[in-house]
Scaffold this active site. Structure first.
Site, mmCIF file in Angstrom:
data_model
loop_
_atom_site.group_PDB
_atom_site.id
_atom_site.type_symbol
_atom_site.label_atom_id
_atom_site.label_comp_id
_atom_site.label_asym_id
_atom_site.label_seq_id
_atom_site.Cartn_x
_atom_site.Cartn_y
_atom_site.Cartn_z
ATOM 1 C CB CYS A 2 -0.889 0.021 1.236
ATOM 2 S SG CYS A 2 -1.894 -1.445 1.453
ATOM 3 N NE ARG A 27 4.635 1.491 -1.356
ATOM 4 C CZ ARG A 27 5.504 1.514 -0.361
ATOM 5 N NH1 ARG A 27 6.727 1.955 -0.569
ATOM 6 N NH2 ARG A 27 5.163 1.107 0.840
ATOM 7 C CD1 TRP A 82 -1.018 -5.908 -3.067
ATOM 8 C CD2 TRP A 82 -0.888 -6.647 -0.962
ATOM 9 N NE1 TRP A 82 -0.545 -7.201 -3.108
ATOM 10 C CE2 TRP A 82 -0.458 -7.679 -1.835
ATOM 11 C CE3 TRP A 82 -0.885 -6.890 0.413
ATOM 12 C CZ2 TRP A 82 -0.030 -8.931 -1.370
ATOM 13 C CZ3 TRP A 82 -0.463 -8.131 0.872
ATOM 14 C CH2 TRP A 82 -0.050 -9.133 -0.020
ATOM 15 C CG ASN A 108 0.587 2.162 3.687
ATOM 16 O OD1 ASN A 108 -0.476 2.202 3.076
ATOM 17 N ND2 ASN A 108 1.704 2.677 3.207
ATOM 18 N N GLY A 109 -0.471 -1.058 6.694
ATOM 19 C CA GLY A 109 -0.223 -1.937 7.831
ATOM 20 C C GLY A 109 -1.458 -2.726 8.210
ATOM 21 C CD GLU A 489 15.669 -14.703 -7.599
ATOM 22 O OE1 GLU A 489 15.396 -13.627 -8.168
ATOM 23 O OE2 GLU A 489 15.091 -15.052 -6.536
ATOM 24 C CE LYS A 493 13.311 -12.071 -9.780
ATOM 25 N NZ LYS A 493 12.834 -12.585 -8.522
ATOM 26 C CD GLU A 496 9.007 -12.874 -7.671
ATOM 27 O OE1 GLU A 496 9.022 -12.383 -6.534
ATOM 28 O OE2 GLU A 496 9.910 -12.674 -8.505
ATOM 29 C CG HIS A 512 16.189 -38.342 -2.953
ATOM 30 N ND1 HIS A 512 16.365 -39.557 -2.339
ATOM 31 C CD2 HIS A 512 17.421 -37.919 -3.335
ATOM 32 C CE1 HIS A 512 17.651 -39.852 -2.323
ATOM 33 N NE2 HIS A 512 18.317 -38.877 -2.931
ATOM 34 C CE LYS A 611 11.352 -3.763 -6.067
ATOM 35 N NZ LYS A 611 11.985 -4.886 -6.795
#
Length: 616
Positions: A2, A27, A82, A108-109, A489, A493, A496, A512, A611
């Site tokens: 947010c 963000r 958000w 925010n929060g 990573e 990517k 995402e 395995h 973000k």
């Protein structure tokens, strides 16, 4: 996550608020809104919408088919949301108003005890119109309001638990803007006869470069003539006004179609900035000014814990290998979100590193506070100067990678790996690394920017590979030793930004369990440069090929044994084996990017992601 932008001054607030929100789009958000105290009506006028800021802008300008609202005031607050409590709807979008419509709040929060406060307010007859925790704040401030907005906010916050960054206005006090923070970032921008509140410096840098970083439990009261900051006890406190350097060009894509691609191609320069002045080529060592105060203590540590989340966690895993190999110090990498809840054992010789691109990651900040509460020295590695984590740590190293706008981190990941390599070099030279080995490594680190430039020349080739695979629904990524975190990573990517299911594994673990998934419909990406474990990886490739799997291999030029097994090979330059993750990650970034674009996705603002994750 947010975003907050608020303004008070002598200019029309609306253009400033909208432009600030646009600078915070990276963000991540799902709705947006503004509240302005009208210059003529002297009433709070509020407009909210679901979706992108352009939808809000159309509504404000009367281009959505409705009447054009009157938003002519010089004081206002705005927000990109958000979703946490309740779905993305107009009712749940911020700002939220008190029952009488006189107080507006953006937040925010997360308020952890909002249900308890809401129940009390409902018992007093307050009617709620949203599912959010933020609406509780607006009603609760109104509950205490007696003509002084600052005092009402202060009183309300005494009984609210959780994290928040707040901006509050009241139509009965049209010359006052209130900000407050606890655990969620909020900065004050100070201009000539005007002031700004924002959750990110990028929202205000075109108006002022004088910034005040608010601390936890600060409540700032802003008028057109100045500001004052008080703590929870209503005592006035002093906060330093800092001059920041900011370049508005960083928020422009230039000739690139997306910020993510721009930032991938910025990596050579980011790594040059990251290492500039830090490599002592004649001494085979590193100098990290942010650690100068801890140099003596670094000599006595016997254990390191690195805490991080997401992409930063995978960079930390590479750092674990580097520090253990070069310095001989045991290292543990912990998810920051788990660290604070498992009562970690932190002895006298334990050093904590926190790694965060934004420096505002809520879980990482909580881990930092937990470690400091147990008496540990905590050092930070982050990209944003003046961020909460950087200020809370005992010391640390900035990445100097430049602003990263795309939600999926690219250049910050490699900058984190390089900074961790510098830390490992410094620790290694203090302990067991020879002068000759130090010279070899410093030269190899110094050569990385040029080698990344060479790797980026493979972009067109990687696009052609993406065209063959973008319709797939599952991917498996494999790597050994240094390249296991790279595989993780790379899979992250792809997940995402393309929304394709992908998993990263140590290559040896394929047998395995994951090998059961392999067939012609499950592409396998193997990170396999020529190193001490290369023959083992060739064996894995043979097993995949025998089961009809399609192999995409990231290899160096001397990896000919893989030719007979691979469907496609991406050949990258070679460097010191321990630094290969920097080069190997680049084609995986490009592969994810091109696959996502071919699937028609918004790679800069992927769905459901933010973000800067400022809530737990």
């Amino acid at each position: 996550m947010c975003g907050i932008v608020a303004y008070i001054g002598d200019k029309p607030a609306m253009p400033i608020l909208l432009n600030g929100l646009k600078r915070l789009e990276y963000r991540g958000y799902d709705s947006a809104g503004v509240s302005v105290i009208g210059a003529v009506s002297c009433k709070i006028e509020t407009v909210k919408s679901v979706g992108k800021i352009r939808a809000l802008e159309n509504k404000i300008n009367g281009k959505d088919g409705g009447a054009k609202p009157s938003l002519d005031g010089t004081i206002g607050i705005s927000h990109t949301r958000w979703a946490t409590h309740g779905e993305p709807t107009v009712a749940n979008a911020h700002p939220h108003l008190s029952a009488d419509g006189k107080i507006a709040v953006v937040h925010n929060g997360i308020i952890e005890n909002y249900a308890t406060v809401k129940k009390r307010l409902e018992s007093e007859g307050v009617k709620f119109v949203s599912d959010t925790d933020t609406e509780v704040i607006a009603h609760w401030i109104s509950h205490f309001y007696n003509g002084n907005l600052g005092e009402a906010v202060q009183e309300a916050l005494k009984s609210l638990e959780g994290a928040f960054g707040l901006a509050v206005i009241c139509e009965d006090e049209p010359d006052v803007l209130i900000g407050a923070r606890r655990g969620s970032p909020l900065i004050l921008g100070v201009g000539e006869g005007e002031s700004f509140l924002a959750s990110d410096v990028s929202a205000v840098v075109e108006h002022t470069q004088k910034i005040v970083y608010l601390e936890d439990d600060d409540v700032v009261e802003i008028t057109r003539s100045g500001f004052s900051v008080r703590n929870v006890s209503r005592q006035q406190v002093s906060r330093e006004t800092r001059e920041i350097e900011a370049d508005l060009e960083i928020a422009k894509k230039g000739s690139f179609p997306h910020f993510m691609l721009k930032e991938i191609f910025e990596q050579p320069e980011a790594l040059r900035n990251c290492t500039r002045g830090r490599l002592l080529l004649d001494e085979g060592n590193a100098k990290l000014a942010g650690l100068d105060n801890s140099i003596r203590e670094l000599r006595s540590i016997d254990r390191i814990i690195i805490t991080a989340c997401g992409t930063s966690y995978y960079a930390a895993m590479v750092g674990e290998y580097l520090i253990e190999e070069w310095a001989g110090i045991p290292v543990e990498v912990e998810y920051a979100s788990e660290f604070r809840y498992r009562n970690p054992i932190i002895g006298a010789g334990t050093l904590i590193f926190t790694v965060s691109q934004s420096g505002e990651t809520a879980d990482t900040l909580a881990a930092l506070k937990e470690a400091k509460g147990k008496g540990a020295t905590v050092l930070s590695i982050c990209n944003v100067v003046g961020s909460t984590i950087a200020r809370a740590a005992d010391g640390g190293v900035y990445l100097h990678a430049g602003a990263e706008i795309g939600v999926a981190s690219t250049k910050a990941f490699n900058a984190q790996v390089v900074v961790l390599a510098l830390v490992a070099l410094l620790l290694g030279r203090q302990r067991r690394m020879s002068f000759e080995q130090g010279i070899e490594i410093t030269r190899a680190i110094g050569a990385l920017p040029g080698l990344v430039e060479e790797t980026l020349k493979l972009n067109d080739e990687i696009l052609s590979i993406a065209k063959d695979y973008y319709k797939c629904t599952n991917f498996l990524y494999l790597g050994r030793h240094y390249h296991y975190p790279v595989a993780m990573e790379g899979a992250l990517k792809l997940k995402e930004i393309s929304y394709i299911h992908a998993e990263g594994y140590p290559a040896a673990e394929m047998k395995h369990g994951p090998i059961a998934l392999i067939d012609a419909n499950m592409p396998v990406v193997i990170v396999a440069p020529k190193d001490a474990l290369f023959d083992k990886v060739v064996s894995n490739a043979r097993e995949i090929k025998a089961r009809g799997g399609r192999l995409i291999v990231v290899a160096t030029g001397d990896s000919a044994p893989l030719d007979e097994f691979a469907s496609r090979i991406i050949r990258i330059p070679a460097t010191h084996p321990a630094l290969m993750p920097v080069l190997a990650s680049v084609p995986l970034q490009l592969l994810a990017y091109h696959i996502a674009v071919l699937r028609g996705n918004d790679v800069d603002m992927p769905r459901n992601l933010a973000k800067s994750v400022t809530v737990e």
